[in-house]
Design an enzyme around this catalytic site. Structure first.
Site, PDB file in Angstrom:
ATOM      1  N   HIS A   1       0.850  -1.194   0.000  1.00 50.46           N
ATOM      2  CA  HIS A   1       0.000   0.000   0.000  1.00 50.46           C
ATOM      3  C   HIS A   1       0.881   1.237   0.000  1.00 50.46           C
ATOM      4  CE1 HIS A   1      -3.374   2.643   0.967  1.00 50.46           C
ATOM      5  NE2 HIS A   1      -2.540   3.248   1.792  1.00 50.46           N
TER       6      HIS A   1
ATOM      7  N   ASP B   1     -15.308   2.123   7.781  1.00 49.78           N
ATOM      8  CA  ASP B   1     -14.310   3.105   7.346  1.00 49.78           C
ATOM      9  C   ASP B   1     -14.905   4.064   6.324  1.00 49.78           C
ATOM     10  OD1 ASP B   1     -11.581   4.211   7.091  1.00 49.78           O
ATOM     11  OD2 ASP B   1     -11.853   3.543   5.032  1.00 49.78           O
TER      12      ASP B   1
ATOM     13  N   ARG C   1     -15.140  12.241   8.695  1.00 55.97           N
ATOM     14  CA  ARG C   1     -13.884  12.928   9.037  1.00 55.97           C
ATOM     15  C   ARG C   1     -13.618  14.054   8.058  1.00 55.97           C
ATOM     16  NH1 ARG C   1      -9.848   8.444   8.481  1.00 55.97           N
ATOM     17  NH2 ARG C   1      -8.307  10.069   8.800  1.00 55.97           N
TER      18      ARG C   1
ATOM     19  N   SER D   1      -7.680   3.519   9.410  1.00 58.82           N
ATOM     20  CA  SER D   1      -8.453   3.495   8.164  1.00 58.82           C
ATOM     21  C   SER D   1      -7.724   2.643   7.112  1.00 58.82           C
ATOM     22  CB  SER D   1      -8.627   4.950   7.692  1.00 58.82           C
ATOM     23  OG  SER D   1      -8.966   5.029   6.353  1.00 58.82           O
TER      24      SER D   1
ATOM     25  N   LYS E   1      -8.716  -1.501   5.941  1.00 62.84           N
ATOM     26  CA  LYS E   1      -9.044  -1.849   4.555  1.00 62.84           C
ATOM     27  C   LYS E   1      -8.099  -2.915   4.011  1.00 62.84           C
ATOM     28  CE  LYS E   1      -9.200   2.452   3.429  1.00 62.84           C
ATOM     29  NZ  LYS E   1      -9.442   3.829   3.150  1.00 62.84           N
TER      30      LYS E   1
HETATM   31  N1  URA Z   1      -6.245   7.160   3.126  1.00 61.68           N
HETATM   32  C1  URA Z   1      -7.099   6.328   3.777  1.00 61.68           C
HETATM   33  O1  URA Z   1      -7.417   5.258   3.293  1.00 61.68           O
HETATM   34  N2  URA Z   1      -7.584   6.731   4.974  1.00 61.68           N
HETATM   35  C2  URA Z   1      -7.260   7.894   5.541  1.00 61.68           C
HETATM   36  O2  URA Z   1      -7.728   8.170   6.615  1.00 61.68           O
HETATM   37  C3  URA Z   1      -6.382   8.758   4.854  1.00 61.68           C
HETATM   38  C4  URA Z   1      -5.876   8.360   3.639  1.00 61.68           C
END
Ligand code: URA
Length: 434
Positions: free
Chosen positions: A82, A161, A168, A183, A187
Site C-alpha cells: 500500500h 471506514d 472525518r 483506516s 481496509k
Molecule cells: N487514506 C485512507 O485510506 N484513509 C485515511 O484516513 C487517509 C488516507
C-alpha cells in the site's frame, strides 16, 4: 452502553475498552448512532489520541464491520503493498504482477485518486475494458488461477471506514495519524493477507511533508499490523519530485509497461525492486532483501513479470495487447511544452502542485463525482538537480481542452523553482521500519 458516557470518557482523556469501541463503531455502522455523536467521538480521539490497545481495538472494530476475504484454501502466502499516495506513483501496476510471477499471491485492493495524488484504479481503467469491479468470487478465482488481481473497495469490506472517512472529511478530523492508520490498515486487513509492505511517502508531493510525520505514521501502521498478526514493513520513500517521467493515467500505464520490459526510469524501477524484495521476504520465497531484489530483476529481465501483467489484464477484461502496442491506450489531442523561464538548476519542485495541475487538466478529480480524462498528463524532462537553459522544456503537457490549460500552466509555474545552485536531494529510500 451509554453513548454520551463513551464520548465523555474520551473527551476527558480516559481510555476506552475494546467493548466500548466495538459497540460504538458497530452502532454507527448500523445507523443506530447518529453522525453528530460519532463526530464528537472523532474529535475527542483527534485531540486526546488512542493508546496502542485502543488503536488496535478501533482497527479491529472497523475490520469486523464487514467481510474478510477468505483466501485460506489457496496455497502460498498472500502479501500486498500500500502506498500513502504520491504523484506519478504507478508502482503497484508493475509490482503486483512481478511479485505474483515469483510465487507470492497478491490480492490487491486499491483506491482512486485522492486530492493531488493519483489512484491505481483510475490508472488501470485507462486500459480499454479493464474491470476493477470483479465480484468477490472472480477476485478469489483470479488469485487462485493467476496469483494476482487489482480491484477497488467493495461495499461490504470495512463499511465502517467508508462512513467514518466521509464524516472525518467534513469534521476536520482527517489529519490524525491514528485515524489514518486505522483506516488504511482496516481496509488492507480485509484482504486475508499474511504480509503487507507499506510505501510511506514523504515530501512535497506526499500527505506527510516531513520525515518525522512519516515515521510516526509508519510506526503506527506497523504496530497495528503486528498486533493483528500481519507481518508489516514500512519503507519511507521520497516524494519531492514526480516518480518516473510520466504523470497521468494512460501515460503511467505506458511507463509501467516500460518498467516491466526493463526500459523504465531508474527511480521507479529501483522502487519496484525495493518494495518487491520486501514482499518476497514477507511471502517467504526469499531469504533476504538483496536476494529478493535480484529475483525481481530477473523476473523483469526474462519477461515473467510482463507476461503475468498480460494474464491479469486479460482476466480482468482488459485489452492485454496494450503491452505490445501502446497506441491502443487513450491519447490526448494536443501537446505543449512548458519551458524554463530562466537558466539554472531545478532547485525545488512543489510536487503537490503538479498533482493539482493534472486535476486541472481533467486527469484527477476536483469533486468526487468528476469523470477522469485518462489521456491527459505530463512527460517530465527535468527533475530536481537538472540543469536547464532559458526556454528549455521542463515538461510536455498532453491535453484535450484549451480552456483547462491556463489553470494547469499557472500551477506548473508555481511548482518549479529554478536556482543558481544544484540542490541536495533526499535518497529515494529514506528508511525502513520493520
Ligand atoms: N487514506 C485512507 O485510506 N484513509 C485515511 O484516513 C487517509 C488516507
Amino acid at each position: 452502553m451509554l453513548v454520551t458516557e463513551i464520548i465523555r470518557k474520551k473527551r476527558d482523556g480516559k481510555r476506552l475498552d475494546a467493548d466500548e469501541i466495538k459497540a460504538f463503531i458497530e452502532g454507527y455502522t448500523k445507523g443506530e448512532i447518529p453522525d453528530y455523536q460519532m463526530s464528537a467521538l472523532l474529535m475527542a480521539v483527534f485531540l486526546r489520541g488512542l493508546d496502542n490497545e485502543e488503536l488496535s481495538a478501533w482497527t479491529q472494530a472497523m475490520l469486523g464491520s464487514g467481510r474478510v476475504i477468505d483466501l485460506s484454501h489457496i496455497k502460498g502466502q498472500k502479501v500486498d503493498k500500500h502506498s500513502t499516495g504520491g504523484v506519478g506513483d504507478k508502482i503497484s501496476i508493475p509490482l503486483a504482477p512481478v511479485v505474483a510471477s515469483l510465487g507470492v499471491k497478491v490480492p490487491m485492493i486499491s483506491g482512486r485518486g485522492l486530492g493531488h495524488t493519483g489512484g491505481t484504479l483510475d490508472k488501470l481503467e485507462s486500459i480499454p475494458g479493464f474491470d476493477v469491479r470483479l465480484s468477490p468470487e472472480r477476485f478469489v478465482e483470479a488469485i487462485e488461477k493467476i496469483g494476482v488481481a487489482m480491484i477497488g473497495q467493495t461495499e461490504d469490506l470495512a463499511p465502517a471506514d467508508k462512513k467514518i472517512y466521509a464524516l472525518r472529511d467534513s469534521t476536520a478530523t482527517v489529519e490524525s495519524i491514528q485515524l489514518i492508520s486505522a483506516s488504511i490498515m482496516s481496509k488492507k486487513m480485509c484482504e486475508g493477507i499474511q504480509g503487507l509492505v507499506l510505501d510511506v511517502k514523504v515530501g512535497s508531493g506526499a500527505f506527510m511533508k516531513t520525515v518525522k510525520q512519516a515515521e510516526k505514521l509508519a510506526k503506527t501502521m506497523v504496530g497495528i499490523g503486528k498486533s493483528a498478526g500481519v507481518k508489516t514493513v514500512a519503507v519511507l520513500t521520497c516524494m519531492d519530485e514526480p516518480l518516473g517521467w510520466a504523470v497521468g493515467n494512460a501515460l503511467e500505464i505506458e511507463e509501467s509497461i516500460d518498467i516491466l520490459k526493463g526500459t523504465g526510469p531508474k527511480d521507479t524501477t529501483a522502487l519496484v525492486e525495493e518494495l518487491g524484495a520486501w514482499m518476497l521476504v514477507l511471502g517467504g520465497v526469499s531469504r533476504s532483501k538483496e536476494e529478493g531484489k535480484s529475483m525481481v530483476r530477473n523476473a523483469i529481465k526474462d519477461g515473467r513479470g510482463l507476461s503475468k501483467f498480460k494474464e491479469m489484464v486479460g482476466f480482468q477484461g482488459g485489452d492485454a495487447l496494450v503491452a505490445d502496442d501502446i497506441s491502443r491506450l487513450p491519447k490526448a489531442k494536443h501537446c505543449l511544452d512548458f519551458c524554463a523561464s530562466r537558466a539554472g538548476f531545478v532547485s525545488k519542485i512543489d510536487c503537490e502542485k503538479i498533482g493539482l495541475a493534472l486535476c486541472a487538466l481533467g486527469g484527477g478529480r476536483k469533486k468526487k463525482e468528476d469523470e477522469i480524462d485518462p489521456s491527459v498528463g505530463f512527460r517530465v524532462h527535468k527533475k530536481l538537480g537538472a540543469h536547464c537553459e532559458e526556454g528549455e522544456p521542463l515538461m510536455t503537457i498532453y491535453y484535450n481542452d484549451e480552456e483547462k490549460l491556463e489553470e494547469c500552466l499557472a500551477l506548473l509555474r508555481e511548482s518549479y523553482v529554478i536556482g543558481e545552485k544544484k540542490p541536495r536531494k533526499k535518497p529515494l529510500v529514506i528508511g525502513v521500519i520493520e
